[in-house]
Scaffold this active site. Structure first.
Site, mmCIF file in Angstrom:
data_model
loop_
_atom_site.group_PDB
_atom_site.id
_atom_site.type_symbol
_atom_site.label_atom_id
_atom_site.label_comp_id
_atom_site.label_asym_id
_atom_site.label_seq_id
_atom_site.Cartn_x
_atom_site.Cartn_y
_atom_site.Cartn_z
ATOM 1 N N ASP A 55 5.035 -5.332 -36.501
ATOM 2 C CA ASP A 55 3.943 -5.842 -35.666
ATOM 3 C C ASP A 55 3.887 -5.228 -34.269
ATOM 4 O O ASP A 55 2.822 -5.144 -33.679
ATOM 5 C CB ASP A 55 4.062 -7.365 -35.548
ATOM 6 C CG ASP A 55 2.865 -7.993 -34.887
ATOM 7 O OD1 ASP A 55 1.740 -7.816 -35.402
ATOM 8 O OD2 ASP A 55 3.045 -8.659 -33.852
ATOM 9 N N GLY A 56 5.013 -4.803 -33.730
ATOM 10 C CA GLY A 56 5.001 -4.241 -32.374
ATOM 11 C C GLY A 56 4.501 -5.275 -31.383
ATOM 12 O O GLY A 56 4.938 -6.413 -31.381
ATOM 13 N N GLU A 88 8.792 -8.393 -36.839
ATOM 14 C CA GLU A 88 9.160 -7.441 -35.781
ATOM 15 C C GLU A 88 10.598 -7.736 -35.375
ATOM 16 O O GLU A 88 11.023 -8.893 -35.400
ATOM 17 C CB GLU A 88 8.222 -7.586 -34.583
ATOM 18 C CG GLU A 88 8.510 -6.661 -33.425
ATOM 19 C CD GLU A 88 8.522 -5.192 -33.810
ATOM 20 O OE1 GLU A 88 9.571 -4.555 -33.613
ATOM 21 O OE2 GLU A 88 7.498 -4.685 -34.289
ATOM 22 N N ASP A 102 13.047 -9.651 -39.428
ATOM 23 C CA ASP A 102 13.217 -8.342 -40.065
ATOM 24 C C ASP A 102 12.426 -8.257 -41.375
ATOM 25 O O ASP A 102 12.572 -9.117 -42.254
ATOM 26 C CB ASP A 102 14.701 -8.131 -40.338
ATOM 27 C CG ASP A 102 15.052 -6.725 -40.771
ATOM 28 O OD1 ASP A 102 14.168 -5.997 -41.271
ATOM 29 O OD2 ASP A 102 16.221 -6.342 -40.605
ATOM 30 N N VAL A 103 11.622 -7.220 -41.514
ATOM 31 C CA VAL A 103 10.786 -7.019 -42.701
ATOM 32 C C VAL A 103 11.635 -6.902 -43.967
ATOM 33 O O VAL A 103 11.198 -7.283 -45.054
ATOM 34 C CB VAL A 103 9.863 -5.789 -42.526
ATOM 35 C CG1 VAL A 103 10.656 -4.497 -42.536
ATOM 36 C CG2 VAL A 103 8.766 -5.755 -43.552
ATOM 37 N N ARG A 104 12.865 -6.418 -43.843
ATOM 38 C CA ARG A 104 13.736 -6.263 -45.006
ATOM 39 C C ARG A 104 14.210 -7.600 -45.557
ATOM 40 O O ARG A 104 14.718 -7.672 -46.672
ATOM 41 C CB ARG A 104 14.934 -5.378 -44.656
ATOM 42 C CG ARG A 104 14.521 -3.934 -44.343
ATOM 43 C CD ARG A 104 15.627 -3.143 -43.767
ATOM 44 N NE ARG A 104 15.893 -3.646 -42.418
ATOM 45 C CZ ARG A 104 16.655 -3.043 -41.530
ATOM 46 N NH1 ARG A 104 17.258 -1.929 -41.841
ATOM 47 N NH2 ARG A 104 16.824 -3.558 -40.336
ATOM 48 N N CYS A 148 7.159 5.975 -37.962
ATOM 49 C CA CYS A 148 6.672 7.323 -38.278
ATOM 50 C C CYS A 148 7.651 8.423 -37.897
ATOM 51 O O CYS A 148 7.370 9.590 -38.130
ATOM 52 C CB CYS A 148 5.348 7.570 -37.552
ATOM 53 S SG CYS A 148 5.535 7.656 -35.758
#
Length: 189
Positions: free
Chosen positions: A56-57, A79, A100-102, A132
């Site tokens: 999300d930043g 995020e 955490d997305v993980r 990126c």
């Protein structure tokens, strides 16, 4: 009902054009070859979205949705950077931080996260921009989607498959190699 493009066009008609060409180029979204652009139509007055934002930043997704006049019922943000989370919570205190997305998973309308369980129902919009660094031309020895950071794209893909959102949007750097663009295209072909 009006499309998002119509709303955005109407809001930007009276603005001055960007001062230089490079700035105007950055405003134009680039598409991967083979991916069809679909027109998304929501009636602003009667649709409250449940949004899941990965990576999300500082919550640029919320900024864009607010500028388009899209109502957000719940906004869940994955995020891990403390400064980004602090910035988001300052500007959008209603944001539900899920960590955490993980450590995020979804089944039968329940979002399981590092920060607890959330009954979310159907996800209307899944958004995100996976790291990126391993895709960008600025990285000399880039490893593509196999790199440590950019491989997090696979987490976005996993969650997309689990949630089967009504709509989704993924953004990333335009300067990736053709093989990575082809690889990304094949995930949706």
């Amino acid at each position: 009902s009006r499309g998002l493009g119509d709303v955005y066009k109407r809001q930007t008609q009276n603005r001055n054009p960007p001062p230089n060409r490079s700035q105007s180029r950055s405003l134009n979204a680039r598409r991967l070859p083979g991916i069809k652009r679909q027109r998304i139509c929501w009636t602003k007055a009667n649709f409250n979205m449940v949004v899941l934002s990965l990576f999300d930043g500082m919550s640029c997704g919320q900024i864009a949705l607010n500028q388009l006049g899209i109502k957000i019922e719940k906004y869940f943000a994955a995020e891990i950077k403390p400064h980004a989370i602090k910035c988001t919570q300052y500007n959008f205190p209603q944001t539900i931080q899920i960590g955490d997305v993980r450590k995020v998973s979804y089944k039968d309308g329940i979002l399981t996260t590092a920060n607890g369980l959330f009954e979310v129902g159907k996800i209307d919009l899944l958004i995100g921009g996976s790291p990126c660094q391993d895709l960008s031309v600025l990285m000399r020895n880039r490893k593509g989607l196999k790199g440590e950071k950019s491989s997090l794209f696979h987490e976005w893909l996993r969650i997309k498959e689990e949630t089967t959102p009504r709509n989704f949007m993924l953004e990333n750097v335009a300067s990736m190699r053709v093989e990575e663009k082809t690889q990304l295209t094949n995930y949706w072909a």
